[in-house]
Design a protein around this motif. Structure first.
Motif, PDB file in Angstrom:
ATOM      1  N   UNK A  88      41.593  41.469  38.425  1.00 56.50           N
ATOM      2  CA  UNK A  88      42.935  42.218  38.911  1.00 56.50           C
ATOM      3  C   UNK A  88      42.933  43.483  38.244  1.00 56.50           C
ATOM      4  N   UNK A  89      43.757  44.396  38.748  1.00 52.25           N
ATOM      5  CA  UNK A  89      44.223  45.592  37.796  1.00 52.25           C
ATOM      6  C   UNK A  89      44.787  45.309  36.225  1.00 52.25           C
ATOM      7  N   UNK A 105      40.545  36.228  37.071  1.00 54.87           N
ATOM      8  CA  UNK A 105      41.008  36.979  35.774  1.00 54.87           C
ATOM      9  C   UNK A 105      42.252  37.927  36.126  1.00 54.87           C
ATOM     10  N   UNK A 106      43.390  37.516  35.833  1.00 52.67           N
ATOM     11  CA  UNK A 106      44.605  38.000  36.202  1.00 52.67           C
ATOM     12  C   UNK A 106      45.250  39.173  35.638  1.00 52.67           C
ATOM     13  N   UNK A 122      40.438  30.270  35.369  1.00 53.27           N
ATOM     14  CA  UNK A 122      41.592  30.964  35.381  1.00 53.27           C
ATOM     15  C   UNK A 122      41.991  31.485  34.123  1.00 53.27           C
ATOM     16  N   UNK A 123      42.013  32.730  33.960  1.00 55.49           N
ATOM     17  CA  UNK A 123      42.559  33.066  32.691  1.00 55.49           C
ATOM     18  C   UNK A 123      43.817  34.348  33.187  1.00 55.49           C
ATOM     19  N   UNK A 124      44.911  33.937  32.934  1.00 59.66           N
ATOM     20  CA  UNK A 124      46.005  34.564  33.522  1.00 59.66           C
ATOM     21  C   UNK A 124      46.715  35.676  32.639  1.00 59.66           C
ATOM     22  N   UNK A 125      47.811  36.061  33.312  1.00 59.15           N
ATOM     23  CA  UNK A 125      48.810  37.104  32.582  1.00 59.15           C
ATOM     24  C   UNK A 125      49.196  37.014  31.326  1.00 59.15           C
ATOM     25  N   UNK A 139      41.639  26.142  33.161  1.00 63.29           N
ATOM     26  CA  UNK A 139      42.891  27.080  33.226  1.00 63.29           C
ATOM     27  C   UNK A 139      43.477  27.372  32.119  1.00 63.29           C
ATOM     28  N   UNK A 140      43.628  28.661  31.864  1.00 65.46           N
ATOM     29  CA  UNK A 140      44.526  29.278  30.736  1.00 65.46           C
ATOM     30  C   UNK A 140      45.276  30.274  31.586  1.00 65.46           C
TER      31      UNK A 140
END
Length: 235
Positions: A88-89, A105-106, A122-125, A139-140
């Motif tokens: 994502x951006x 990848x957020x 998942x690697x999040x905000x 998932x993180x």
């Protein structure tokens, strides 16, 4: 990393205790593309110093995912991103780094280098990661910190999970097993988190945590040391 004095101490442990120091106690590596990273490793934390060399000897630079033009890839020739992965951006990645297939990848994710990510992760905000391995389906997703860690298959970190990797006195990190103090030889060592473990929101692991498979920790807990598989950690 080999330490003769450490080897002799490990040999003094029971067979059951020695088993808890092996990668096989924590992970099923049969479907992990980078299982060779764990080859011949006796003490699971000895994978951590190998990550950089593994990446430096791997051909990188293949970018196959759906990458936003507003994502920041520093030294893209040292980064590989698998098919189906969405970036994502606002993502910031510094190589060397490998991200597998069908990952998310957020926005706001910060990957600082020497990171290997399996498939469907998942690697999040606001999640920050460095010198870390994520096995498949880890998932993180929200506000996590992972420094010098390994997350097993299907691990889930609740929002705000922090895996501390540095002692306050900057000293070498040790682990106590059967009342025996094992010196790891590492000044930075976060957590080893076994397959199918769930860490509760806003929980904090101390440096050098060994967390087995199918462990559940309650929200807002602080824990460390060796946590055996199937355990539940409460306040």
């Amino acid at each position: 990393m080999k330490y003769s004095s450490l080897s002799s101490v490990v040999e003094s442990l029971s067979a059951t205790a020695k088993a808890t120091l092996s990668p096989s106690y924590y992970f099923d590596l049969s479907s992990f593309r980078h299982a060779s990273l764990f080859q011949d490793v006796v003490l699971v934390w000895d994978v951590l110093p190998k990550i950089k060399d593994y990446l430096n000897t791997t051909k990188l630079g293949l970018l196959e995912g759906d990458i936003s033009p507003h994502a920041w890839l520093i030294n893209p020739e040292t980064i590989s991103i698998g098919k189906g992965t969405v970036m994502e951006p606002g993502v910031y990645i510094k190589g060397p780094c490998i991200i597998g297939e069908n990952c998310s990848i957020r926005h706001g994710a910060y990957i600082r280098g020497n990171v290997i990510v399996g498939d469907r992760c998942v690697i999040g905000h606001d999640t920050e990661i460095k010198n870390t391995v994520l096995l498949n389906d880890a998932h993180a997703a929200h506000f996590a910190y992972l420094g010098d860690c390994i997350l097993g298959n299907n691990v889930n970190l609740g929002a705000g999970t922090k895996c501390a990797n540095l002692r306050l006195d900057m000293g070498q990190i040790s682990i106590r097993v059967e009342s025996v103090k094992l010196m790891t030889g590492l000044k930075k060592f976060g957590a080893i988190v076994g397959d199918n473990t769930h860490l509760g929101c806003n929980s904090v692991s101390n440096p050098g945590s060994l967390i087995g498979q199918n462990v559940k920790t309650y929200p807002c807990t602080n824990y460390g040391g060796l946590i055996l598989s199937e355990s539940v950690v409460k306040s």
